[in-house]
Design an enzyme around this catalytic site. Structure first.
Site, short mmCIF file in Angstrom:
data_model
loop_
_atom_site.label_atom_id
_atom_site.label_comp_id
_atom_site.label_asym_id
_atom_site.label_seq_id
_atom_site.Cartn_x
_atom_site.Cartn_y
_atom_site.Cartn_z
CD GLU A 101 -2.46 -1.14 2.48
OE1 GLU A 101 -2.80 0.14 3.42
OE2 GLU A 101 -3.32 -2.15 2.73
CB CYS A 120 2.27 7.28 3.65
SG CYS A 120 2.57 5.99 4.84
CB CYS A 127 5.95 -5.51 8.96
SG CYS A 127 7.37 -5.21 10.22
CB CYS A 131 3.34 -3.50 16.37
SG CYS A 131 5.39 -3.05 16.43
CB CYS A 134 0.71 -2.58 13.26
SG CYS A 134 1.36 -2.56 11.52
CB CYS A 364 0.27 1.18 6.17
SG CYS A 364 0.28 2.11 4.59
N1 SAH Z 1 7.67 -0.06 10.96
C1 SAH Z 1 7.81 1.04 10.95
C2 SAH Z 1 7.28 2.17 9.88
C3 SAH Z 1 5.88 1.84 9.40
S1 SAH Z 1 4.63 1.99 10.68
C4 SAH Z 1 7.51 1.90 12.43
O1 SAH Z 1 7.05 0.91 13.04
O2 SAH Z 1 7.85 2.74 12.86
C5 SAH Z 1 4.31 3.66 10.75
C6 SAH Z 1 3.84 4.23 11.88
O3 SAH Z 1 2.32 3.70 12.04
C7 SAH Z 1 4.31 3.75 13.16
O4 SAH Z 1 4.62 4.72 14.05
C8 SAH Z 1 3.27 2.70 13.64
O5 SAH Z 1 3.50 2.17 14.90
C9 SAH Z 1 1.98 3.21 13.40
N2 SAH Z 1 0.83 2.25 13.27
C10 SAH Z 1 1.09 1.14 13.14
N3 SAH Z 1 -0.49 0.68 13.41
C11 SAH Z 1 -0.89 1.83 13.61
C12 SAH Z 1 -2.45 1.95 13.87
N4 SAH Z 1 -3.52 0.82 13.94
N5 SAH Z 1 -3.22 3.11 14.20
C13 SAH Z 1 -1.88 4.17 14.10
N6 SAH Z 1 -0.56 4.25 13.82
C14 SAH Z 1 -0.25 3.07 13.71
FE1 SF4 Z 2 6.11 -3.59 11.50
FE2 SF4 Z 2 3.74 -2.46 11.92
FE3 SF4 Z 2 5.30 -2.68 13.77
FE4 SF4 Z 2 5.89 -0.80 12.10
S1 SF4 Z 2 4.16 -0.77 13.44
S2 SF4 Z 2 7.38 -2.55 13.12
S3 SF4 Z 2 4.97 -2.02 10.30
S4 SF4 Z 2 4.46 -4.17 12.76
#
Ligand code: SAH
Ligand code: SF4
Length: 385
Positions: A101, A120, A127, A131, A134, A364
């Site tokens: 995406e 973005c 990934c 997390c 996410c 994303c």
């Molecule tokens: N992997 C990297 C970059 C991609 S995620 C990272 O984790 O930083 C980009 C941002 O979106 C990160 O700060 C992540 O924690 C946040 N993010 C992930 N899932 C989310 C959600 N459901 N709502 C809001 N932010 C989210």
């Molecule tokens: Fe991966 Fe999502 Fe965690 Fe970023 S926030 S490191 S994309 S699992």
């Protein structure tokens, strides 16, 4: 279809090459090195998608390029626009069928800051870091993206804005935005896990002979990979750094971000201090607010204590969670205000990310999740409203 895919895979994706690499590629084929600058101009200034338009190249070279090279072979499989058209999300299919995406976010001018068009960008399909809040993290890891696949996402939106510049509704007389002004590596994947390809892509986009996007307009967001943060601090290309913090204690961070078991907070903060000492640049700490989990006054004080030693070099971006399939909720405005005021009491500059694109599942990973649920057939392909 199969024949096309096979041919494409054998071709060299020019979007993956730096200017010196393109020069070398041409010289290896008996061409003059200066052709590389002409091609770079076509790719990144004229935003060409086809070799046939490159009319200052000899026909024989155009034919050879069509045979042996490609310009970011990706297909848009789905596209969603928010109701106000300021958030546009695309689902891209890569040459091997993987789905990623990318999102374009348009910001009207606000007081002293000029209008922005921020892309973005995804750095990986899936990934590996899992997390819990996410959507991408819940998919697992497919593969790294090549530098060309990263660059291609930016060029897609650059072409779109060139063809149809955007003007904020209700702000007549403003100059329309016709180019990408910023990129953030906040799409799918962990950019510092794909370090070399990400840095290669950023260097390509930074080249003044080509796309010419300033490093200060690029932001790399990381889950907190300590050795890669050290490495980034040594790079000549000084991009902005954002750290996904999301919890001020190891106990809580271990629960939502499994990476914390490998790189706990003390090590992460030490890497941040070293980064600041080397670069003298501010770090943005992202803090996804999860109601009842990490948004209490107690956690706000702990976050303030943790970051206060970084003084003006720390900025917290509070992000109300975008609801995914996980059972997290975003806090209400009062809880967000209280949390932010406590950070201010600790002298920590902070902001809250304006919610946008909720109607198109902006976090994303959510569009791909939805797309795959629909079994890749009955998918939205046009404007969403
Ligand atoms: N992997 C990297 C970059 C991609 S995620 C990272 O984790 O930083 C980009 C941002 O979106 C990160 O700060 C992540 O924690 C946040 N993010 C992930 N899932 C989310 C959600 N459901 N709502 C809001 N932010 C989210
Ligand atoms: Fe991966 Fe999502 Fe965690 Fe970023 S926030 S490191 S994309 S699992």
């Amino acid at each position: 279809m199969t024949i096309t895919a096979t041919n494409t895979q054998k071709k060299t994706d020019l979007l993956a090459l730096t200017l010196p690499q393109l020069q070398q590629w041409l010289v290896e084929r008996g061409e003059a090195a200066f052709r590389a600058k002409q091609i770079y101009n076509w790719l990144y200034k004229q935003l060409a998608t086809d070799f046939s338009v490159m009319t200052n190249l000899p026909q024989s070279l155009r034919n050879q390029l069509a045979e042996e090279a490609s310009i970011g072979p990706i297909i848009v499989r789905s596209e969603l626009h928010s109701k106000d058209d300021r958030t546009r999300k695309i689902l891209l299919e890569l040459a091997d069928g993987k789905l990623i995406e990318s999102v374009l976010m348009l910001y009207p001018p606000l007081r002293e800051s000029s209008a922005r068009a921020t892309v973005c960008v995804s750095s990986q399909a899936g990934c590996a870091f899992g997390c819990t809040f996410c959507a991408t993290g819940q998919m697992g890891f497919d593969r790294h993206l090549s530098a060309g696949e990263i660059v291609a996402q930016v060029l897609h939106f650059a072409r779109e804005l060139r063809t149809a510049p955007w003007t904020a509704a209700g702000l007549p007389g403003r100059t329309p935005i016709d180019h990408v002004t910023n990129i953030v590596l906040m799409g799918m994947g962990e950019p510092l896990h794909n370090y070399n390809n990400v840095l290669q892509a950023l260097r390509i986009l930074n080249n003044p002979e080509g796309f010419n996007l300033g490093a200060r307009h690029m932001t790399v967001s990381t889950v907190g990979l300590v050795p890669a943060i050290h490495k980034l601090s040594q790079e000549a290309l000084q991009v902005n750094l954002a750290i996904s913090l999301h919890a001020p204690t190891d106990e809580l961070r271990n629960q939502t971000m499994p990476v914390n078991r490998k790189y706990p907070l003390q090590e992460l903060l030490a890497a941040c201090k070293e980064y600041i000492a080397t670069t003298r640049r501010q770090i943005t700490f992202e803090y996804v607010l999860l109601a009842g989990v990490n948004d209490t006054a107690e956690y706000a004080h702990l976050l303030g204590d943790l970051l206060a030693p970084l003084e003006q070099f720390a900025h917290v971006n509070c992000i109300p969670v975008n609801v995914t399939s996980a059972s997290y909720r975003a806090p209400g405005p009062d809880a967000i205000r209280t949390f932010r005021n406590i950070l201010f009491e600790h002298g920590i500059s902070n902001s809250v990310r304006a919610e946008r694109g909720d109607d198109i599942a902006a976090a994303c990973g959510q569009l791909r999740t939805r797309f795959e649920k629909n079994n890749r057939t009955n998918v939205p392909s046009a404007t969403y409203s």
